[in-house]
Design an enzyme around this catalytic site. Structure first.
Site, PDB file in Angstrom:
ATOM      1  N   HIS A 133      -6.712   9.613  -0.933  1.00 17.73           N
ATOM      2  CA  HIS A 133      -7.279   9.638   0.420  1.00 17.73           C
ATOM      3  C   HIS A 133      -6.390  10.249   1.501  1.00 17.73           C
ATOM      4  O   HIS A 133      -6.796  10.258   2.671  1.00 17.73           O
ATOM      5  CB  HIS A 133      -7.744   8.237   0.834  1.00 17.73           C
ATOM      6  CG  HIS A 133      -6.637   7.239   0.999  1.00 17.73           C
ATOM      7  ND1 HIS A 133      -6.432   6.218   0.107  1.00 17.73           N
ATOM      8  CD2 HIS A 133      -5.705   7.091   1.957  1.00 17.73           C
ATOM      9  CE1 HIS A 133      -5.416   5.490   0.511  1.00 17.73           C
ATOM     10  NE2 HIS A 133      -4.948   6.002   1.632  1.00 17.73           N
ATOM     11  N   ASP A 146      -7.738   1.602   2.489  1.00 22.29           N
ATOM     12  CA  ASP A 146      -7.348   2.615   3.471  1.00 22.29           C
ATOM     13  C   ASP A 146      -8.138   3.908   3.405  1.00 22.29           C
ATOM     14  O   ASP A 146      -7.805   4.870   4.078  1.00 22.29           O
ATOM     15  CB  ASP A 146      -5.849   2.930   3.312  1.00 22.29           C
ATOM     16  CG  ASP A 146      -5.295   3.779   4.439  1.00 22.29           C
ATOM     17  OD1 ASP A 146      -5.764   3.629   5.580  1.00 22.29           O
ATOM     18  OD2 ASP A 146      -4.389   4.592   4.184  1.00 22.29           O
ATOM     19  N   HIS A 190       0.853  -1.182   0.000  1.00 19.39           N
ATOM     20  CA  HIS A 190       0.000   0.000   0.000  1.00 19.39           C
ATOM     21  C   HIS A 190       0.894   1.239   0.000  1.00 19.39           C
ATOM     22  O   HIS A 190       1.566   1.530   0.990  1.00 19.39           O
ATOM     23  CB  HIS A 190      -0.889  -0.005   1.240  1.00 19.39           C
ATOM     24  CG  HIS A 190      -1.749   1.215   1.339  1.00 19.39           C
ATOM     25  ND1 HIS A 190      -2.899   1.380   0.591  1.00 19.39           N
ATOM     26  CD2 HIS A 190      -1.618   2.343   2.071  1.00 19.39           C
ATOM     27  CE1 HIS A 190      -3.439   2.552   0.880  1.00 19.39           C
ATOM     28  NE2 HIS A 190      -2.675   3.152   1.768  1.00 19.39           N
ATOM     29  N   ASP A 219       0.767   5.170  -0.333  1.00 24.36           N
ATOM     30  CA  ASP A 219      -0.028   6.392  -0.410  1.00 24.36           C
ATOM     31  C   ASP A 219       0.546   7.300  -1.491  1.00 24.36           C
ATOM     32  O   ASP A 219       1.749   7.578  -1.516  1.00 24.36           O
ATOM     33  CB  ASP A 219      -0.011   7.111   0.942  1.00 24.36           C
ATOM     34  CG  ASP A 219      -0.846   6.397   1.981  1.00 24.36           C
ATOM     35  OD1 ASP A 219      -1.968   5.997   1.657  1.00 24.36           O
ATOM     36  OD2 ASP A 219      -0.377   6.233   3.122  1.00 24.36           O
TER      37      ASP A 219
END
Length: 1014
Positions: free
Chosen positions: A574, A370, A258, A260
């Protein structure tokens, strides 16, 4: 017996720590090291390879925060290592206590191609599988001095304030023999010890493992670990060969990292993080053909194509072989609370199309582990995009209520259902440890009904993704007593199996509200305004460019709109749109929004000028014109010549009656539709809907009341708003000035703390609302600013606009689920009402709201709606929201849901006046006041076809006629990607009659004469 067990376990841990792990790379020789520090921002690889390197060595300090240093490593494999596996071990001074959030690096060959990433738990690089001896080593290492941005007020979140101090010291740079038998032994011991610790003391299996480990270590020669490793492994083999029980939980393990797209680092660094991680997993794929890795976010794939074509080509090859798997179907893993309907739809359009066009893959899994809560509009959009499955993890973070399912059908606003999985491992960065495996089995909510879950494993956010140690764990856990059965496989295989096993899964209806991170609806208000403005400018740009193309042949800016949409979608990631990133990210975001706004204004202006004519008559054409507020939802995209003066005008008069509420008089505003009384404190003490005579403001409780709260959550400053903030409130009732603004408005100025608020209160002629144009010069810290409207209503629920509709939320706190929603998200409006009368609060840039209910002494009910205007958290950006903000909101009395929808649009898409004298007919008109046309554009394939998207907005079945103002040869219903839907509506040219279910979204494609037929 207990003491014996503890001593044995301590012995095992010590041998593993002090003897086995160090022996994996036991024999080592140093590599030669040279260094070059890149000035400022990172440079191209080709430039770095030609840089003036200087000699360096272990202990060398490098890396001021956000700096890049290049290391040139040279040497040769010793002749005596012939036949051995040789690796470089490179420790740049990584933080040993975390897999990411530290220095990172990417190793390159002399020709500039990427080899593999280096991360805190991944410091090796294979030089030779079976060395001949004498092989030269010539490597270039691009090392990023990324700081761990932590602590309130930290300067590390902005390159300009981070300072020159070096963060890292080169710790180890060697060539070493990789002792595979020892490494395999380490994996055996770790898996068994982790499994053992998760079994109860009373479980015979635990004791069997303990005694097996004890006996195996008796075989270990501490003076010759390498030579005795095979014997120790043989002693452990029986414990690793005991199969799992037939009823063991089944785990589909999917490699993942993951990353970001921005957070505690800027966008430019994410490009490099993706390259490092992709290079790592590609290396693992070369060694293990069964390894499967899933990567979401088409934007991150696109970055590799643009910036690292060598990595991109390796990725494409592994996609074709089924190992490197695109998932998600979205441009980025976006926030889903705040993006508008069209923007959320375009996340799927651009994400899915990229994977289709570039990789030939139709993604079916929507992968959003997330994001901070999930809109009830998503299931319909998932299905309309051609996807089938949904995965999330974040709901496990909820503070108050445990979500009751891990596999379920999620039903959206319109009734669409999507099969959904919520991994019970409770992390999207799993390592496949014994503790994680035991937790997911205990945690799985659907026991007895289902027996399968997915585990995303790998270090994210710069940790480098999965490691070879994780793959070794997976191999040993494939069929092992005491553990779930683990199989590394494609996520699509998991979903197909889970669906077959559990087709009658339970149903969850409506949004997946996250009971934390509610502050993200408000943090960094200026950037949120940039997002809202960009969305509506894009709507206008597409509408008027399409209209001008059809009406006048004006060129349609396909490439510009595609590029701008992708930029806006990227900034809805996000941690960008929620504004939980560092100052660097926010600064660049503001600059981007300003640049995109200028581009879009030019596109809109050019199209409208083409439509308006030469203007020689001196007239004007009004674009985005709307009818009288009681006439229903305006036809989207109307344009008309300048109208005559309105029948009503706003009247401003002094209000002696208001002296009863304050020492001096106030003012009354009246435009024939609404009569508003502003008292001497600048507060709204009366708002009357003239048509019904109904008072809107609750007695004794003025509206437009600015309120301050302390704002120091228990953790996660920019993310969270704790419920406790409500216990302390300061009402801002003191004024600096109150005076008329022209002859139809009132200006109010207040000062508090170090801040200043200026408001202009007005009633637009012909509009049934009270406008509050508010400018805040904000210089507070850890403070929450809200504005309250106590309404004389008994509203049992609020209706908050979301994508393509609204979501109801209770105003009571009967259950813990209702009480947890003390801060909620709404788009352009929030509506409350009782039978026969409603009120809407509309806004142009605000998302955070709260709604409460109280009983007055007279027995009446006051429903208070509040907008969350500004916050001032100090982490991760210590300057959050500081400066001047202008925001507009309006109170709409007597509003039903259609009124709320219309007025929300009107506030966000204001009229535009262009010199000209042409009568511009809209391309399409809908004849139903509950149906909104959300997009009018030309088809993305440049065929010239016109695409129209519309939706039912008020939650009722709608029979609507769509009048088409151009010559169309056919109309076909499509999915979001503008592909025909089997069994969808198809007709020849002319009006289109549709029946829409509540909140249904429909996309229609109109073929033009001479265009490509789809």
């Amino acid at each position: 017996m207990h003491d014996d067990r503890v001593l044995i376990e301590r012995r095992i841990e010590r041998i593993l720590r002090e003897r086995l792990r160090p022996a994996v790379h036991g024999s080592a020789v140093p590599l030669g090291v040279e260094i070059w520090h890149a000035p400022g921002e990172p440079v191209a690889v080709a430039e770095a390879l030609q840089a003036p390197f200087r000699p360096a060595g272990v202990g060398e300090a490098w890396g001021p925060a956000w700096g890049t240093s290049w290391f040139h490593l040279t040497g040769s494999v010793p002749a005596e290592w012939a036949g051995r596996t040789v690796e470089a071990v490179i420790d740049l001074g990584f933080a040993v206590d975390r897999p990411g959030f530290s220095a990172e690096a990417l190793v390159h060959r002399p020709d500039g191609t990427a080899v593999k990433g280096l991360n805190p738990t991944n410091t090796w690089l294979r030089i030779a599988g079976s060395a001949q001896g004498g092989e030269p080593v010539d490597l270039y290492v691009e090392a990023a001095a990324n700081p761990l941005v932590e602590g309130v007020g930290t300067p590390l979140g902005e390159v300009g304030t981070a300072g020159p101090d070096t963060l890292y010291h080169l710790r180890r740079v060697v060539l070493a023999v990789f002792d595979e038998p020892v490494w395999e032994l380490v994996q055996d011991v770790e898996v068994l010890t982790e499994l053992m610790h998760e079994l109860s003391v009373g479980d015979p299996r635990r004791w069997n493992i303990l005694r097996t480990l004890q006996g195996a270590f008796d075989v270990l020669d501490l003076q010759d670990v390498s030579g005795s490793a095979a014997a120790v492994r043989a002693a452990l083999a029986p414990a690793l060969a005991v199969p799992a029980t037939a009823s063991a939980h089944r785990v589909s393990a999917v490699g993942h990292a993951h990353i970001d797209s921005a957070w505690l680092w800027p966008l430019r660094e994410t490009v490099r993080k993706v390259a490092r991680t992709a290079s790592n997993v590609l290396t693992l794929m070369d060694d293990d053909p069964d390894f499967v890795f899933a990567m979401s976010s088409a934007q991150q794939w696109a970055w590799m194509e643009e910036h690292r074509p060598d990595v991109w080509e390796r990725m494409r090859k592994k996609v074709a072989e089924g190992q490197f798997v695109p998932v998600g179907g979205m441009w980025v893993e976006s926030d889903t609370n705040m993006p508008g309907g069209e923007a959320l739809a375009r996340q799927f359009v651009h994400g899915k199309r990229f994977f289709l066009d570039k990789l030939g893959v139709e993604t079916e899994e929507v992968w959003l582990p997330d994001s901070f809560g999930y809109s009830g509009a998503l299931p319909q959009l998932v299905r309309l995009s051609g996807s089938r499955w949904f995965l999330t993890q974040k709901i496990s973070w909820s503070h108050f209520n445990r979500f009751p399912h891990h596999t379920f059908w999620w039903e959206g606003l319109d009734g669409t259902r999507v099969f959904t999985h919520f991994p019970p491992v409770d992390t999207y960065n799993a390592t496949l440890s014994g503790a994680e495996m035991a937790h997911l089995v205990r945690n799985f909510a659907d026991k007895g009904l289902a027996n399968r879950s997915l585990v995303p494993f790998g270090h994210g956010d710069g940790g480098g993704g999965p490691t070879r140690e994780m793959l070794a764990r997976a191999a040993r856990l494939r069929d092992l007593e005491g553990s779930p059965r683990v199989e590394v496989e494609h996520p699509a295989r998991f979903f197909a199996k889970a669906f077959d096993d559990y087709p009658e899964a339970p149903v969850w209806v409506g949004e997946l509200y996250l009971e934390t991170h509610r502050g993200t609806y408000t943090s960094q208000a200026g950037n949120k305004q940039g997002n809202r403005r960009s969305e509506h400018l894009l709507y206008e740009a597409e509408l008027w460019a399409a209209t001008a193309a059809v009406r006048t042949g004006h060129p349609y800016p396909y490439e510009d709109l595609d590029r701008i949409w992708k930029s806006v979608l990227l900034h809805q990631f996000h941690d960008i749109l929620p504004r939980s990133s560092i100052a660097w990210v926010h600064r660049e975001s503001r600059e981007t929004y300003a640049r995109l706004a200028a581009e879009l204004e030019e596109i809109i202006g050019a199209a409208q000028r083409a439509l308006a004519g030469d203007g020689r008559s001196g007239g004007e054409v009004v674009f985005n014109a709307a009818p009288h507020p009681r006439a229903g939802v305006p036809a989207r995209g109307a344009a008309r010549p300048t109208p005559p003066a309105p029948a009503t005008r706003t009247v401003l008069m002094a209000d002696p009656a208001s002296r009863s509420a304050a020492a001096d008089g106030g003012y009354v505003l009246d435009n024939g539709l609404v009569r508003a009384t502003v008292d001497a404190r600048g507060l709204l003490v009366s708002v009357v809907d003239v048509a019904t005579g109904r008072e809107t403001i609750a007695p004794g409780s003025p509206g437009n009341l600015l309120q301050l709260h302390p704002d120091l959550p228990a953790q996660y400053d920019a993310w969270d708003v704790d419920h406790a903030y409500r216990r302390t409130v300061t009402d801002l009732t003191e004024i600096e000035t109150l005076e008329p603004e022209g002859d139809a408005a009132v200006r109010v100025v207040r000062r508090f703390g170090r801040s200043r608020v200026t408001q202009v209160i007005s009633l637009p002629p012909g509009a049934g609302r009270v406008d509050l144009d508010t400018e805040v010069d904000w210089h507070e810290a850890e403070t929450f600013l809200k504005v309250a409207f106590p309404l004389d209503l008994r509203a049992e629920r609020s209706a908050a606009e979301t994508q393509f509709g609204y979501v109801y939320r209770a105003t009571d706190t009967n259950t813990s689920w209702e009480a947890a929603k003390y801060e909620i998200c709404a788009h352009r409006y929030l509506h409350v009402g009782e039978p026969g009368f409603g009120v809407a609060l509309v806004n142009d840039s605000t998302y955070g709201h709260d709604v409460t209910r109280d009983i007055r002494s007279d027995g009446g009910t006051t429903t208070t709606v509040r907008l969350s205007l500004l916050r001032a958290p100090r982490y991760p950006d210590p300057e959050t929201d500081q400066g001047v903000h202008r925001m507009r909101f309006a109170l709409v009395p007597g509003a039903d849901l259609a009124d709320a929808t219309r007025e929300g649009y009107r506030l966000n898409v204001p009229e535009r006046r262009v010199p000209g004298d042409a009568e511009v007919q809209p391309l399409v008109l809908a004849d139903h006041d509950g149906v909104v046309i959300s997009a009018v554009k030309l088809a993305d394939d440049a065929s010239g076809d016109v695409v129209v998207r519309l939706y039912e907005a008020v939650g009722a079945r709608a029979a609507v006629r769509l009048d088409v103002g151009f010559a169309a040869t056919a109309c076909t219903e499509t999915d979001l990607l503008e592909r025909p839907i089997g069994g969808g509506h198809t007709s020849a040219g002319g009006p289109v009659d549709l029946t829409l279910r509540p909140f249904q979204v429909v996309t229609l494609r109109f073929s033009l004469p001479g265009g490509d037929q789809q």
